[in-house]
Design a protein around this motif. Structure first.
Motif, mmCIF file in Angstrom:
data_model
loop_
_atom_site.group_PDB
_atom_site.id
_atom_site.type_symbol
_atom_site.label_atom_id
_atom_site.label_comp_id
_atom_site.label_asym_id
_atom_site.label_seq_id
_atom_site.Cartn_x
_atom_site.Cartn_y
_atom_site.Cartn_z
ATOM 1 N N GLN A 140 -10.503 29.828 -56.805
ATOM 2 C CA GLN A 140 -9.950 28.534 -57.190
ATOM 3 C C GLN A 140 -10.806 27.404 -56.639
ATOM 4 N N LEU A 141 -10.862 26.312 -57.406
ATOM 5 C CA LEU A 141 -11.484 25.089 -56.917
ATOM 6 C C LEU A 141 -10.570 24.416 -55.900
ATOM 7 N N ASN A 142 -11.169 23.744 -54.943
ATOM 8 C CA ASN A 142 -10.428 22.912 -53.996
ATOM 9 C C ASN A 142 -9.307 23.679 -53.314
ATOM 10 N N SER A 143 -9.652 24.864 -52.828
ATOM 11 C CA SER A 143 -8.662 25.710 -52.173
ATOM 12 C C SER A 143 -9.277 26.428 -50.979
ATOM 13 N N SER A 144 -8.557 26.380 -49.864
ATOM 14 C CA SER A 144 -9.041 27.061 -48.656
ATOM 15 C C SER A 144 -8.922 28.578 -48.770
ATOM 16 N N THR A 145 -8.321 29.072 -49.859
ATOM 17 C CA THR A 145 -8.277 30.530 -50.040
ATOM 18 C C THR A 145 -9.691 31.102 -50.146
ATOM 19 N N PHE A 146 -10.627 30.307 -50.654
ATOM 20 C CA PHE A 146 -12.024 30.751 -50.703
ATOM 21 C C PHE A 146 -12.581 30.926 -49.301
ATOM 22 N N ASP A 147 -12.207 30.028 -48.385
ATOM 23 C CA ASP A 147 -12.680 30.126 -47.004
ATOM 24 C C ASP A 147 -12.255 31.450 -46.386
ATOM 25 N N GLU A 148 -10.990 31.796 -46.579
ATOM 26 C CA GLU A 148 -10.489 33.053 -46.013
ATOM 27 C C GLU A 148 -11.196 34.248 -46.654
ATOM 28 N N TYR A 149 -11.390 34.158 -47.950
ATOM 29 C CA TYR A 149 -12.033 35.257 -48.680
ATOM 30 C C TYR A 149 -13.454 35.500 -48.195
ATOM 31 N N ILE A 150 -14.228 34.426 -48.063
ATOM 32 C CA ILE A 150 -15.642 34.613 -47.730
ATOM 33 C C ILE A 150 -15.825 35.028 -46.271
ATOM 34 N N LYS A 151 -14.902 34.633 -45.420
ATOM 35 C CA LYS A 151 -14.968 35.082 -44.023
ATOM 36 C C LYS A 151 -14.859 36.601 -43.955
ATOM 37 N N VAL A 152 -13.943 37.148 -44.719
ATOM 38 C CA VAL A 152 -13.746 38.599 -44.719
ATOM 39 C C VAL A 152 -14.928 39.312 -45.384
ATOM 40 N N LEU A 153 -15.392 38.779 -46.511
ATOM 41 C CA LEU A 153 -16.523 39.395 -47.221
ATOM 42 C C LEU A 153 -17.789 39.336 -46.371
ATOM 43 N N ASN A 154 -18.021 38.197 -45.714
ATOM 44 C CA ASN A 154 -19.173 37.999 -44.827
ATOM 45 C C ASN A 154 -20.488 38.383 -45.502
ATOM 46 N N PRO A 155 -20.849 37.708 -46.592
ATOM 47 C CA PRO A 155 -22.062 38.084 -47.331
ATOM 48 C C PRO A 155 -23.340 37.725 -46.580
ATOM 49 N N ASP A 156 -24.387 38.495 -46.850
ATOM 50 C CA ASP A 156 -25.706 38.186 -46.307
ATOM 51 C C ASP A 156 -26.373 37.078 -47.119
ATOM 52 N N ILE A 157 -26.092 37.065 -48.422
ATOM 53 C CA ILE A 157 -26.652 36.076 -49.332
ATOM 54 C C ILE A 157 -25.539 35.551 -50.226
ATOM 55 N N VAL A 158 -25.569 34.240 -50.476
ATOM 56 C CA VAL A 158 -24.698 33.648 -51.492
ATOM 57 C C VAL A 158 -25.598 32.969 -52.510
ATOM 58 N N LEU A 159 -25.429 33.342 -53.776
ATOM 59 C CA LEU A 159 -26.214 32.775 -54.862
ATOM 60 C C LEU A 159 -25.307 31.907 -55.717
ATOM 61 N N PHE A 160 -25.686 30.633 -55.858
ATOM 62 C CA PHE A 160 -24.913 29.689 -56.653
ATOM 63 C C PHE A 160 -25.525 29.584 -58.051
ATOM 64 N N ASP A 161 -24.664 29.714 -59.060
ATOM 65 C CA ASP A 161 -25.083 29.626 -60.450
ATOM 66 C C ASP A 161 -24.982 28.172 -60.907
ATOM 67 N N ARG A 162 -26.077 27.428 -60.741
ATOM 68 C CA ARG A 162 -26.201 26.017 -61.092
ATOM 69 C C ARG A 162 -25.662 25.103 -59.985
ATOM 70 N N PHE A 163 -26.201 23.901 -59.962
ATOM 71 C CA PHE A 163 -25.965 23.011 -58.821
ATOM 72 C C PHE A 163 -24.516 22.556 -58.715
ATOM 73 N N MET A 164 -23.789 22.477 -59.829
ATOM 74 C CA MET A 164 -22.403 22.035 -59.781
ATOM 75 C C MET A 164 -21.547 22.996 -58.959
ATOM 76 N N VAL A 165 -21.893 24.272 -59.008
ATOM 77 C CA VAL A 165 -21.170 25.276 -58.235
ATOM 78 C C VAL A 165 -21.477 25.121 -56.748
ATOM 79 N N GLU A 166 -22.743 24.834 -56.438
ATOM 80 C CA GLU A 166 -23.107 24.625 -55.029
ATOM 81 C C GLU A 166 -22.383 23.410 -54.466
ATOM 82 N N GLU A 167 -22.237 22.360 -55.254
ATOM 83 C CA GLU A 167 -21.503 21.179 -54.792
ATOM 84 C C GLU A 167 -20.078 21.546 -54.381
ATOM 85 N N GLN A 168 -19.449 22.415 -55.167
ATOM 86 C CA GLN A 168 -18.059 22.768 -54.909
ATOM 87 C C GLN A 168 -17.901 23.740 -53.746
ATOM 88 N N PHE A 169 -18.818 24.703 -53.639
ATOM 89 C CA PHE A 169 -18.608 25.795 -52.693
ATOM 90 C C PHE A 169 -19.653 25.894 -51.581
#
Length: 409
Positions: A66-95
């Protein structure tokens, strides 16, 4: 046993490789990381529609976010990725800021697709019926997109022209840019000249340059070409054709709006010549790469051919004047020897410019090196660190405000 590295891709949309070059590009990136042993999760806020690729079939985990939701924060903490790839700059702005706060050691990669600010600047010039000038690129969207590039550790570029533009006009360091084009090779069993007929255009109509191109062909190019080759047809294929596109269907003039191509390769192989008088855009044009793969010569504009052939001969003709464009299309359609020569040019471009083997090892070596030396790399990109600072993190605080507002509703 070594732990598999984890890649999280945050997608602008779910990949549709049968609908767009962007979808094919994303699948190629997924396959490339899989080849080097990465476990991949693809997350997106978009709806997963009927024509999206079923990523589970290739071993990719999917996640709706979801956009504008701290649920992403909890999700990514658990996933703990080595790399995050953003598909276009608008996505990087959001996340992007959420990744920085919750997984600060993760390598952040931006896949630009194309430079959006360049495409929009050229589009505005066309709409204003004037020539594009480089001063047009200094816009608010350029500020946003370049800020995103600077915040990331690496940005993937499909156009060498755009790399040069970023370096010369915006002083972006080459150390945070990497040229990684679409991969392509000649397809088997391409039909002969005598087994083909018709002109063709293929393009996703959600992409504004494609709509403009078809409208331009309908109004300017095809009336001249149809007068010279009255029996020839132009078949226009494309996903998401709106009512204004469908209204261009004119069978009496042999101008056909065909809708979505269920098998783009099949219809491309049947065609004799691709027409693509593209008036604005950026990146590289997947339809013209696909034409080369299918052995189908093309007539396009300088914008259409940009960053594809370098100093190699085009697989057809590059013409910007309407009358010259039509003359080139007629000769290519009628002259078999010229057609065969241009087809051969296309195969040479594929081999020398879009061969996966020429890029994949250098890419993954760079990714591994950046991951191992991330602190030093970020120190050398200090402006990127400045842009992470709270005083200029407008997207972050706007997102937080929206999240709080949503809680109260």
């Amino acid at each position: 046993m070594l732990k598999s590295k984890i890649l999280l891709i945050v997608g602008f949309v779910w990949p549709e490789p049968k609908s767009s070059a962007a979808g094919k590009r994303m699948l190629q990136l997924i396959e490339l990381f899989k080849e080097f042993g990465y476990k991949i999760t693809f997350a997106s806020t978009a709806l997963n529609i009927d024509f999206s690729e079923d990523l589970s079939n290739i071993g990719v985990v999917t996640k709706s976010i979801q956009l504008n939701s701290s649920t992403f924060d909890e999700y990514i903490k658990v996933l703990n990725p080595d790399i995050v790839l953003f598909d276009r700059f608008m996505v990087e702005e959001q996340f992007g800021w959420r990744v920085t706060e919750n997984c600060p050691k993760a390598l952040k990669i931006l896949d630009t697709e194309d430079l959006h600010f360049l495409r929009y600047a050229r589009q505005n010039a066309v709409k204003e019926n004037r020539d594009f000038i480089l001063d047009d690129i200094f816009s608010d969207i350029a500020k946003r997109e370049i800020a995103s590039i600077l915040r990331c550790d690496l940005s993937l570029m499909i156009s060498e022209y755009e790399i040069e533009l970023l370096q010369s006009k915006f002083k972006i360091s080459k150390d945070i840019l990497f040229y990684l084009p679409i991969f392509a090779n000649k397809l088997d069993a391409n039909p002969s000249y005598s087994d083909r007929e018709d002109f063709i255009f293929i393009g996703n109509f959600l992409h504004e340059p494609n709509w403009d191109c078809v409208k331009y062909m309908s109004e300017i190019i095809w009336p001249i070409l149809h007068a010279k080759l009255p029996k020839a047809k132009l078949l226009v294929y494309g996903a998401y054709a709106s009512q204004k596109v469908l209204e261009l269907h004119k069978p009496k003039q042999n101008f056909y709006i065909m809708g979505r191509a269920e098998n783009a390769e099949k219809v491309m192989k049947k065609a004799k010549v691709v027409l693509a008088p593209i008036r604005f855009g950026a990146g590289i044009k997947g339809k013209l790469i696909e034409a080369m793969q299918c052995g189908t010569p093309s007539v396009t504009s300088s914008i259409g051919a940009e960053a594809i052939n370098d100093n190699l001969n085009w697989n057809g003709f590059i013409r910007n004047n309407p009358d010259e464009f039509v003359d080139a299309a007629v000769s290519l359609y009628q002259e078999e020897n010229s057609w065969l020569h241009c087809q051969k040019n296309g195969y040479e471009i594929l081999e020398k410019r879009f061969n996966k083997l020429s890029y994949k090892t250098d890419f993954i070596d760079l990714v591994n090196s950046l991951a191992e030396n991330i602190k030093q790399h970020r120190n050398e990109n200090f402006i990127g660190s400045i842009l992470q600072h709270h005083s200029v993190s407008s997207t972050k605080y706007m997102s937080k405000w929206i999240e709080e507002k949503n809680k109260n509703n």
